[in-house]
Structure formats: structure tokens, C-alpha cells
Write a protein that holds these residues in place. Structure first.
Motif, PDB file in Angstrom:
ATOM      1  N   VAL A  91       0.854  -1.192   0.000  1.00  0.00           N
ATOM      2  CA  VAL A  91       0.000   0.000   0.000  1.00  0.00           C
ATOM      3  C   VAL A  91       0.891   1.242   0.000  1.00  0.00           C
ATOM      4  O   VAL A  91       1.439   1.623   1.028  1.00  0.00           O
ATOM      5  CB  VAL A  91      -0.935   0.011   1.231  1.00  0.00           C
ATOM      6  CG1 VAL A  91      -1.895   1.187   1.151  1.00  0.00           C
ATOM      7  CG2 VAL A  91      -1.704  -1.298   1.337  1.00  0.00           C
ATOM      8  N   GLY A  92       1.039   1.862  -1.155  1.00  0.00           N
ATOM      9  CA  GLY A  92       1.871   3.066  -1.269  1.00  0.00           C
ATOM     10  C   GLY A  92       1.114   4.293  -0.821  1.00  0.00           C
ATOM     11  O   GLY A  92      -0.119   4.339  -0.913  1.00  0.00           O
ATOM     12  N   ILE A  93       1.836   5.292  -0.313  1.00  0.00           N
ATOM     13  CA  ILE A  93       1.175   6.539   0.086  1.00  0.00           C
ATOM     14  C   ILE A  93       2.004   7.725  -0.392  1.00  0.00           C
ATOM     15  O   ILE A  93       3.241   7.692  -0.345  1.00  0.00           O
ATOM     16  CB  ILE A  93       0.914   6.572   1.610  1.00  0.00           C
ATOM     17  CG1 ILE A  93       0.065   7.791   2.001  1.00  0.00           C
ATOM     18  CG2 ILE A  93       2.204   6.519   2.414  1.00  0.00           C
ATOM     19  CD1 ILE A  93      -0.584   7.692   3.389  1.00  0.00           C
ATOM     20  N   VAL A  94       1.309   8.729  -0.873  1.00  0.00           N
ATOM     21  CA  VAL A  94       1.959   9.974  -1.294  1.00  0.00           C
ATOM     22  C   VAL A  94       1.281  11.109  -0.544  1.00  0.00           C
ATOM     23  O   VAL A  94       0.055  11.162  -0.456  1.00  0.00           O
ATOM     24  CB  VAL A  94       1.849  10.192  -2.823  1.00  0.00           C
ATOM     25  CG1 VAL A  94       2.587  11.457  -3.245  1.00  0.00           C
ATOM     26  CG2 VAL A  94       2.397   8.986  -3.580  1.00  0.00           C
ATOM     27  N   PHE A  95       2.096  12.000   0.005  1.00  0.00           N
ATOM     28  CA  PHE A  95       1.598  13.086   0.846  1.00  0.00           C
ATOM     29  C   PHE A  95       1.708  14.431   0.129  1.00  0.00           C
ATOM     30  O   PHE A  95       2.336  14.547  -0.917  1.00  0.00           O
ATOM     31  CB  PHE A  95       2.436  13.182   2.140  1.00  0.00           C
ATOM     32  CG  PHE A  95       2.493  11.910   2.926  1.00  0.00           C
ATOM     33  CD1 PHE A  95       1.466  11.577   3.799  1.00  0.00           C
ATOM     34  CD2 PHE A  95       3.572  11.044   2.803  1.00  0.00           C
ATOM     35  CE1 PHE A  95       1.523  10.407   4.533  1.00  0.00           C
ATOM     36  CE2 PHE A  95       3.636   9.868   3.533  1.00  0.00           C
ATOM     37  CZ  PHE A  95       2.605   9.551   4.401  1.00  0.00           C
ATOM     38  N   GLN A  96       1.158  15.425   0.794  1.00  0.00           N
ATOM     39  CA  GLN A  96       1.303  16.802   0.315  1.00  0.00           C
ATOM     40  C   GLN A  96       2.785  17.194   0.246  1.00  0.00           C
ATOM     41  O   GLN A  96       3.241  17.780  -0.724  1.00  0.00           O
ATOM     42  CB  GLN A  96       0.557  17.700   1.300  1.00  0.00           C
ATOM     43  CG  GLN A  96       0.513  19.141   0.934  1.00  0.00           C
ATOM     44  CD  GLN A  96      -0.393  19.903   1.902  1.00  0.00           C
ATOM     45  OE1 GLN A  96      -1.430  19.401   2.330  1.00  0.00           O
ATOM     46  NE2 GLN A  96       0.001  21.087   2.251  1.00  0.00           N
ATOM     47  N   GLN A  97       3.535  16.856   1.296  1.00  0.00           N
ATOM     48  CA  GLN A  97       4.985  17.114   1.304  1.00  0.00           C
ATOM     49  C   GLN A  97       5.683  15.912   0.690  1.00  0.00           C
ATOM     50  O   GLN A  97       5.537  14.794   1.183  1.00  0.00           O
ATOM     51  CB  GLN A  97       5.489  17.292   2.742  1.00  0.00           C
ATOM     52  CG  GLN A  97       4.990  18.540   3.431  1.00  0.00           C
ATOM     53  CD  GLN A  97       4.990  19.780   2.550  1.00  0.00           C
ATOM     54  OE1 GLN A  97       3.942  20.272   2.189  1.00  0.00           O
ATOM     55  NE2 GLN A  97       6.150  20.266   2.172  1.00  0.00           N
ATOM     56  N   TYR A  98       6.463  16.134  -0.352  1.00  0.00           N
ATOM     57  CA  TYR A  98       7.000  14.972  -1.068  1.00  0.00           C
ATOM     58  C   TYR A  98       8.252  14.399  -0.408  1.00  0.00           C
ATOM     59  O   TYR A  98       8.577  13.246  -0.598  1.00  0.00           O
ATOM     60  CB  TYR A  98       7.262  15.299  -2.543  1.00  0.00           C
ATOM     61  CG  TYR A  98       7.165  16.760  -2.886  1.00  0.00           C
ATOM     62  CD1 TYR A  98       5.941  17.305  -3.285  1.00  0.00           C
ATOM     63  CD2 TYR A  98       8.264  17.591  -2.799  1.00  0.00           C
ATOM     64  CE1 TYR A  98       5.838  18.661  -3.577  1.00  0.00           C
ATOM     65  CE2 TYR A  98       8.159  18.942  -3.105  1.00  0.00           C
ATOM     66  CZ  TYR A  98       6.942  19.473  -3.493  1.00  0.00           C
ATOM     67  OH  TYR A  98       6.839  20.798  -3.786  1.00  0.00           O
ATOM     68  N   ASN A  99       8.995  15.236   0.391  1.00  0.00           N
ATOM     69  CA  ASN A  99      10.141  14.708   1.146  1.00  0.00           C
ATOM     70  C   ASN A  99      11.104  13.842   0.332  1.00  0.00           C
ATOM     71  O   ASN A  99      11.422  12.723   0.723  1.00  0.00           O
ATOM     72  CB  ASN A  99       9.656  13.885   2.342  1.00  0.00           C
ATOM     73  CG  ASN A  99       8.883  14.747   3.331  1.00  0.00           C
ATOM     74  OD1 ASN A  99       9.247  15.905   3.551  1.00  0.00           O
ATOM     75  ND2 ASN A  99       7.831  14.209   3.907  1.00  0.00           N
ATOM     76  N   LEU A 100      11.562  14.370  -0.784  1.00  0.00           N
ATOM     77  CA  LEU A 100      12.604  13.657  -1.529  1.00  0.00           C
ATOM     78  C   LEU A 100      13.943  13.895  -0.829  1.00  0.00           C
ATOM     79  O   LEU A 100      14.113  14.880  -0.112  1.00  0.00           O
ATOM     80  CB  LEU A 100      12.669  14.187  -2.966  1.00  0.00           C
ATOM     81  CG  LEU A 100      11.382  14.045  -3.773  1.00  0.00           C
ATOM     82  CD1 LEU A 100      11.536  14.699  -5.136  1.00  0.00           C
ATOM     83  CD2 LEU A 100      10.985  12.581  -3.919  1.00  0.00           C
ATOM     84  N   PHE A 101      14.883  12.973  -1.044  1.00  0.00           N
ATOM     85  CA  PHE A 101      16.210  13.174  -0.460  1.00  0.00           C
ATOM     86  C   PHE A 101      16.958  14.210  -1.294  1.00  0.00           C
ATOM     87  O   PHE A 101      17.222  13.969  -2.475  1.00  0.00           O
ATOM     88  CB  PHE A 101      16.979  11.861  -0.410  1.00  0.00           C
ATOM     89  CG  PHE A 101      16.419  10.901   0.577  1.00  0.00           C
ATOM     90  CD1 PHE A 101      16.721  11.027   1.938  1.00  0.00           C
ATOM     91  CD2 PHE A 101      15.560   9.884   0.184  1.00  0.00           C
ATOM     92  CE1 PHE A 101      16.184  10.148   2.869  1.00  0.00           C
ATOM     93  CE2 PHE A 101      15.022   9.003   1.112  1.00  0.00           C
ATOM     94  CZ  PHE A 101      15.338   9.142   2.461  1.00  0.00           C
TER      95      PHE A 101
END
Ligand code: ADP
Ligand code: MG
Length: 252
Positions: A91-101
Motif C-alpha cells: 500500500v503506497g502513500i503519497v503526501f502533500q509534502q513529497y520529502n525527496l532526499f
């Protein structure tokens, strides 16, 4: 995570039954029931603070339930014995804040979880990551760093990163809410494409036009309850409950 014994694909892939969630003495989910079939797209809409993020986070176990049940492919998500890593993969989730490294390239960001968490073969992961970046229209940005991309592009990288774990269900929590208006559309197009490809999607969104276009069913939540649900044409054009009407009159 393998489907539970007895689960077959004609049963809901996600089933939420009489779900309650309290933070301390405050009950923010007051008995939620939702079923999602494989390949369906459902949207959850409602005022701020109505419990939408809490609800969506219970589906992959990020927020534990207080009582009630959430199953994915028949497996109880809130069972202490469940393999949480396997659940997060499924179950993948994507948020408002993408938080990439920030110090990793786009390609490295997309490859990271399958490589480090699942210890998958590097060549296979790289091939998959490249094809996912092509799918979200970012094949020319593989070697860029997140700061060099627009918000919409970064969010599409975040979606590709989530897809690289090969999930069966995707959760989206207001993924366009922080974006500049001109980049919102490209992210919605990406999600629409994913939905058209048959991905099961649960979305929390403020984009009513998008919800109407893409979803099989819309749920209107208020104060921790589902007030009303139905096919988008019905919910948006003939809302039955005064609270739904009031909400829609403000946002449409
Ligand atoms: P929405 O996404 O619809 O805006 P949320 O699910 O974020 O709503 O929040 C619902 C309610 O639960 C809010 O009153 C919020 O303050 C509260 N809440 C959410 N997360 C927590 C938490 N971790 N601890 C305490 N209260 C929380
Ligand atoms: Mg929220």
C-alpha cells in the motif's frame, strides 16, 4: 504480505469496518465503513479537520486504529503480527509534502526503497525506475536533484518512487495542495493515467473537478463520519445531506 487464505479478487481489496480512532479523549473517526474493489478509484472529500488524513493513514497502518477493522486483501492491517514492511510495500502513500532526499538524484530517489528496504537486484530496480520516470514524463530529469525541479515535478518523482515498490493500492493525501496552480494539472494527469491503468486508488482531494472526473465513488466526511457517499454525478449534482450541500456550495 500474501493475501489472507480465503480472500479472492472479487472481494474488496480494502475493507474498512466500523473504524474508530481517538487521540487521547478526542474521537476523530466515529465509525467509518468503506469498501474498495480492485481497480476502483475512490475520493474522500470534506472540511479540514474532519479526519480525512487520519482515515487514509489507517489503511497502511501509519495510524493505528482504536477499534474496528481495516483489511487489505483480507489481511487485518492492525494485527500486531502483520508484517508492516510487507504492508507498506503493498500500500503506497503519497503526501502533500513529497520529502525527496535532497542530496540524491531523481533516479536514486526512485530506486532507494526497493534497493535498501527490499534488497532487490540493482539492474532490475534501475530498469523499473527508468520506466516509471518515463511514465510520469520525467525521463529527461533522471540525473537532476530535487531542488532543480518544480513542485509538480518533485511530486511526480514522489509518485514514481512510491510506484517503484510495486504497490497494489495507492493512497494520495492532498498531493496537489501545496503546489503552484500551474503544476497541479500535471500531477492530476499522472494520477488519472495511473487510475486508467487499473491501479486501485484512494484519494483525499480538494480538487472537486478531478474527483468528479476520476472517481468511481465519492465519500463526503464531516466530523469523523461519512455523511454521504455515491457516484460522483450523484454526490456533486444531487447531494442529499445539508452538510454536503453546504460544503459543496463553498468549494465548487
Ligand atoms: P483532515 O485531514 O480532514 O484535515 P485530520 O485527520 O488531519 O483531518 O485531523 C482530524 C482531527 O484529528 C483534527 O482535529 C486533528 O487536530 C486531530 N489529529 C490528527 N492527528 C493527530 C495526532 N497525531 N494527535 C492528536 N490529534 C490529532
Ligand atoms: Mg488532511
Amino acid at each position: 504480505m500474501t493475501p489472507s487464505e480465503g480472500w479472492t479478487p472479487d472481494q474488496p481489496i480494502v475493507a474498512i469496518r466500523d473504524l474508530h480512532k481517538s487521540f487521547g479523549h478526542v474521537e476523530v473517526l466515529k465509525g467509518i465503513d468503506i469498501e474498495v474493489m480492485k481497480g476502483e478509484v475512490i475520493c474522500i472529500i470534506g472540511p479540514s479537520g474532519s479526519g480525512k488524513s487520519t482515515l487514509i493513514r489507517t489503511i497502511n497502518g501509519l495510524t493505528p486504529a482504536t477499534t474496528g477493522s481495516v483489511t487489505v486483501e483480507g489481511q487485518e492491517v492492525h494485527d500486531d503480527n502483520l508484517d508492516k514492511l510487507a504492508l507498506r510495500r503493498k500500500v503506497g502513500i503519497v503526501f502533500q509534502q513529497y520529502n525527496l532526499f535532497p542530496h540524491r538524484t531523481v533516479l536514486q530517489n526512485v530506486m532507494m526503497a526497493p534497493l535498501l528496504v527490499l534488497k532487490e537486484n540493482k539492474r532490475e530496480v534501475e530498469e523499473r525506475a527508468r520506466s516509471l520516470l518515463a511514465k510520469v514524463q520525467l525521463h529527461d530529469k533522471e540525473d537532476a536533484y530535487p531542488a532543480e525541479l518544480s513542485g509538480g515535478q518533485q511530486q511526480r518523482v514522489a509518485i514514481a518512487r512510491s510506484l517503484c515498490m510495486r504497490p497494489d493500492v495507492m493512497l494520495f493525501d492532498e498531493v496537489t495542495a501545496a503546489l503552484d496552480p500551474e503544476t497541479v494539472k500535471e500531477v492530476l494527469v499522472t494520477i488519472k493515467q495511473l487510475a486508467a491503468d487499473g491501479m486501485t486508488c484512494v484519494l483525499v482531494t480538494h480538487e472537486m473537478g478531478f474527483a468528479r472526473e476520476v472517481s468511481d465513488r465519492v465519500y463526503f466526511t464531516d466530523a469523523g463520519r461519512i455523511v454521504e457517499s455515491g457516484p460522483p454525478a450523484q454526490l456533486f449534482e444531487q447531494p442529499q445531506d445539508p452538510r454536503t450541500r453546504e460544503f459543496l456550495s463553498k468549494v465548487l
